[in-house]
Design a protein around this motif. Structure first.
Motif, PDB file in Angstrom:
ATOM      1  N   LYS A  83       0.821  -1.212   0.000  1.00  0.00           N
ATOM      2  CA  LYS A  83       0.000   0.000   0.000  1.00  0.00           C
ATOM      3  C   LYS A  83       0.854   1.260   0.000  1.00  0.00           C
ATOM      4  N   GLY A  84       2.078   1.169   0.500  1.00  0.00           N
ATOM      5  CA  GLY A  84       2.945   2.344   0.521  1.00  0.00           C
ATOM      6  C   GLY A  84       4.255   2.151  -0.225  1.00  0.00           C
ATOM      7  N   GLY A  85       4.563   0.911  -0.564  1.00  0.00           N
ATOM      8  CA  GLY A  85       5.776   0.620  -1.316  1.00  0.00           C
ATOM      9  C   GLY A  85       7.038   0.497  -0.479  1.00  0.00           C
ATOM     10  N   GLN A  86       6.929   0.561   0.848  1.00  0.00           N
ATOM     11  CA  GLN A  86       8.113   0.469   1.698  1.00  0.00           C
ATOM     12  C   GLN A  86       8.654  -0.952   1.730  1.00  0.00           C
ATOM     13  N   SER A  87       9.959  -1.055   1.663  1.00  0.00           N
ATOM     14  CA  SER A  87      10.627  -2.339   1.828  1.00  0.00           C
ATOM     15  C   SER A  87      10.752  -2.578   3.330  1.00  0.00           C
ATOM     16  N   ILE A  88      10.131  -3.648   3.832  1.00  0.00           N
ATOM     17  CA  ILE A  88      10.124  -3.878   5.277  1.00  0.00           C
ATOM     18  C   ILE A  88      10.895  -5.132   5.678  1.00  0.00           C
ATOM     19  N   GLY A  89      11.497  -5.800   4.705  1.00  0.00           N
ATOM     20  CA  GLY A  89      12.311  -6.968   5.009  1.00  0.00           C
ATOM     21  C   GLY A  89      13.051  -7.436   3.777  1.00  0.00           C
ATOM     22  N   ARG A  90      14.293  -7.875   3.983  1.00  0.00           N
ATOM     23  CA  ARG A  90      15.120  -8.349   2.871  1.00  0.00           C
ATOM     24  C   ARG A  90      15.970  -9.522   3.340  1.00  0.00           C
ATOM     25  N   ALA A  91      16.186 -10.470   2.427  1.00  0.00           N
ATOM     26  CA  ALA A  91      17.044 -11.610   2.744  1.00  0.00           C
ATOM     27  C   ALA A  91      17.630 -12.154   1.450  1.00  0.00           C
ATOM     28  N   VAL A  92      18.864 -12.644   1.542  1.00  0.00           N
ATOM     29  CA  VAL A  92      19.549 -13.246   0.400  1.00  0.00           C
ATOM     30  C   VAL A  92      20.245 -14.508   0.890  1.00  0.00           C
ATOM     31  N   VAL A  93      20.168 -15.551   0.090  1.00  0.00           N
ATOM     32  CA  VAL A  93      20.869 -16.780   0.428  1.00  0.00           C
ATOM     33  C   VAL A  93      21.300 -17.469  -0.862  1.00  0.00           C
ATOM     34  N   ASP A  94      22.469 -18.090  -0.819  1.00  0.00           N
ATOM     35  CA  ASP A  94      22.962 -18.880  -1.938  1.00  0.00           C
ATOM     36  C   ASP A  94      22.664 -20.343  -1.661  1.00  0.00           C
ATOM     37  N   PHE A  95      21.851 -20.957  -2.521  1.00  0.00           N
ATOM     38  CA  PHE A  95      21.531 -22.372  -2.407  1.00  0.00           C
ATOM     39  C   PHE A  95      22.651 -23.152  -3.067  1.00  0.00           C
ATOM     40  N   LEU A  96      23.223 -24.065  -2.314  1.00  0.00           N
ATOM     41  CA  LEU A  96      24.315 -24.876  -2.830  1.00  0.00           C
ATOM     42  C   LEU A  96      23.777 -26.236  -3.240  1.00  0.00           C
ATOM     43  N   PRO A  97      24.211 -26.748  -4.374  1.00  0.00           N
ATOM     44  CA  PRO A  97      23.723 -28.057  -4.820  1.00  0.00           C
ATOM     45  C   PRO A  97      24.289 -29.172  -3.949  1.00  0.00           C
ATOM     46  N   PRO A  98      23.665 -30.306  -3.904  1.00  0.00           N
ATOM     47  CA  PRO A  98      22.434 -30.646  -4.601  1.00  0.00           C
ATOM     48  C   PRO A  98      21.217 -30.082  -3.864  1.00  0.00           C
ATOM     49  N   LEU A  99      20.187 -29.716  -4.620  1.00  0.00           N
ATOM     50  CA  LEU A  99      18.987 -29.126  -4.025  1.00  0.00           C
ATOM     51  C   LEU A  99      18.038 -30.227  -3.553  1.00  0.00           C
ATOM     52  N   GLU A 100      18.446 -30.863  -2.461  1.00  0.00           N
ATOM     53  CA  GLU A 100      17.623 -31.895  -1.828  1.00  0.00           C
ATOM     54  C   GLU A 100      16.676 -31.220  -0.844  1.00  0.00           C
ATOM     55  N   LYS A 101      15.676 -31.949  -0.386  1.00  0.00           N
ATOM     56  CA  LYS A 101      14.669 -31.376   0.510  1.00  0.00           C
ATOM     57  C   LYS A 101      15.292 -30.802   1.781  1.00  0.00           C
ATOM     58  N   THR A 102      16.265 -31.492   2.354  1.00  0.00           N
ATOM     59  CA  THR A 102      16.891 -30.977   3.584  1.00  0.00           C
ATOM     60  C   THR A 102      17.607 -29.650   3.316  1.00  0.00           C
ATOM     61  N   THR A 103      18.240 -29.532   2.167  1.00  0.00           N
ATOM     62  CA  THR A 103      18.919 -28.281   1.811  1.00  0.00           C
ATOM     63  C   THR A 103      17.900 -27.168   1.600  1.00  0.00           C
ATOM     64  N   ILE A 104      16.828 -27.470   0.886  1.00  0.00           N
ATOM     65  CA  ILE A 104      15.776 -26.471   0.647  1.00  0.00           C
ATOM     66  C   ILE A 104      15.160 -26.036   1.971  1.00  0.00           C
ATOM     67  N   ASN A 105      14.904 -26.991   2.870  1.00  0.00           N
ATOM     68  CA  ASN A 105      14.354 -26.648   4.193  1.00  0.00           C
ATOM     69  C   ASN A 105      15.271 -25.691   4.937  1.00  0.00           C
ATOM     70  N   LYS A 106      16.546 -25.995   4.945  1.00  0.00           N
ATOM     71  CA  LYS A 106      17.518 -25.177   5.682  1.00  0.00           C
ATOM     72  C   LYS A 106      17.557 -23.746   5.158  1.00  0.00           C
ATOM     73  N   PHE A 107      17.676 -23.598   3.854  1.00  0.00           N
ATOM     74  CA  PHE A 107      17.837 -22.256   3.292  1.00  0.00           C
ATOM     75  C   PHE A 107      16.536 -21.463   3.274  1.00  0.00           C
ATOM     76  N   THR A 108      15.398 -22.119   3.059  1.00  0.00           N
ATOM     77  CA  THR A 108      14.126 -21.383   3.100  1.00  0.00           C
ATOM     78  C   THR A 108      13.794 -20.977   4.532  1.00  0.00           C
ATOM     79  N   ARG A 109      14.189 -21.795   5.517  1.00  0.00           N
ATOM     80  CA  ARG A 109      13.982 -21.411   6.918  1.00  0.00           C
ATOM     81  C   ARG A 109      14.781 -20.151   7.228  1.00  0.00           C
ATOM     82  N   PHE A 110      16.019 -20.075   6.729  1.00  0.00           N
ATOM     83  CA  PHE A 110      16.818 -18.875   6.933  1.00  0.00           C
ATOM     84  C   PHE A 110      16.136 -17.658   6.306  1.00  0.00           C
ATOM     85  N   LEU A 111      15.674 -17.792   5.056  1.00  0.00           N
ATOM     86  CA  LEU A 111      14.991 -16.673   4.388  1.00  0.00           C
ATOM     87  C   LEU A 111      13.771 -16.220   5.182  1.00  0.00           C
TER      88      LEU A 111
END
Length: 152
Positions: A83-111
């Protein structure tokens, strides 16, 4: 898989109402999606009406480099007050292969944690009322008999 798992983390076991990413995409035109991805701010007002929501979490994945294990992916996420365009949160993460479920869980939890921490901090800043100094006396004032002396 990454989108679904990140949505689950953001939903916080049902504590946060989240519009399904699939439903959000269906409510937007191809041009609105393209404008959003290219960072055009005028699309935010249209999104507010189309999605009937306050916060948009935009996530983009970009390949960074090829390794022996597979392609590395940099994921950039931003929570935007649409509604106002303000950025209220930011996150960046590098996903390292292989993209298995445990890896995806770990990095998405961080994000999700980083975005939620940023959003909570932003909202706490705006929600904290500033308390004016009290004009009421703290207690009875001491009575002095004559002028003050060094020991009083």
């Amino acid at each position: 898989a990454m989108e679904n798992i990140l949505t689950d983390w953001i939903a916080a076991d049902g504590q946060v109402m989240v519009i399904s990413p699939m439903m959000a995409r269906q409510r937007l035109t191809d041009q609105q999606v393209k404008d959003l991805q290219s960072g055009r701010p005028q699309v935010l007002a249209e999104l507010a009406g189309a999605l009937n929501t306050d916060i948009l979490i935009q996530v983009q994945a970009h390949p960074t480099r090829q390794t022996r294990q597979g392609l590395e992916v940099r994921v950039i996420a931003e929570a935007i007050n649409i509604k106002g365009g303000q950025s209220i949160g930011r996150a960046v993460v590098d996903f390292l292969p292989p993209l298995e479920k445990t890896t995806i869980n770990k990095f998405t939890r961080f994000l999700a944690r980083k975005l939620m921490d940023d959003m909570t901090g932003t909202w706490a800043t705006f929600a904290a009322p500033s308390t004016p100094p009290s004009t009421q006396p703290i207690g009875p004032l001491p009575q002095l008999d004559g002028p003050p002396t060094p020991d009083r």
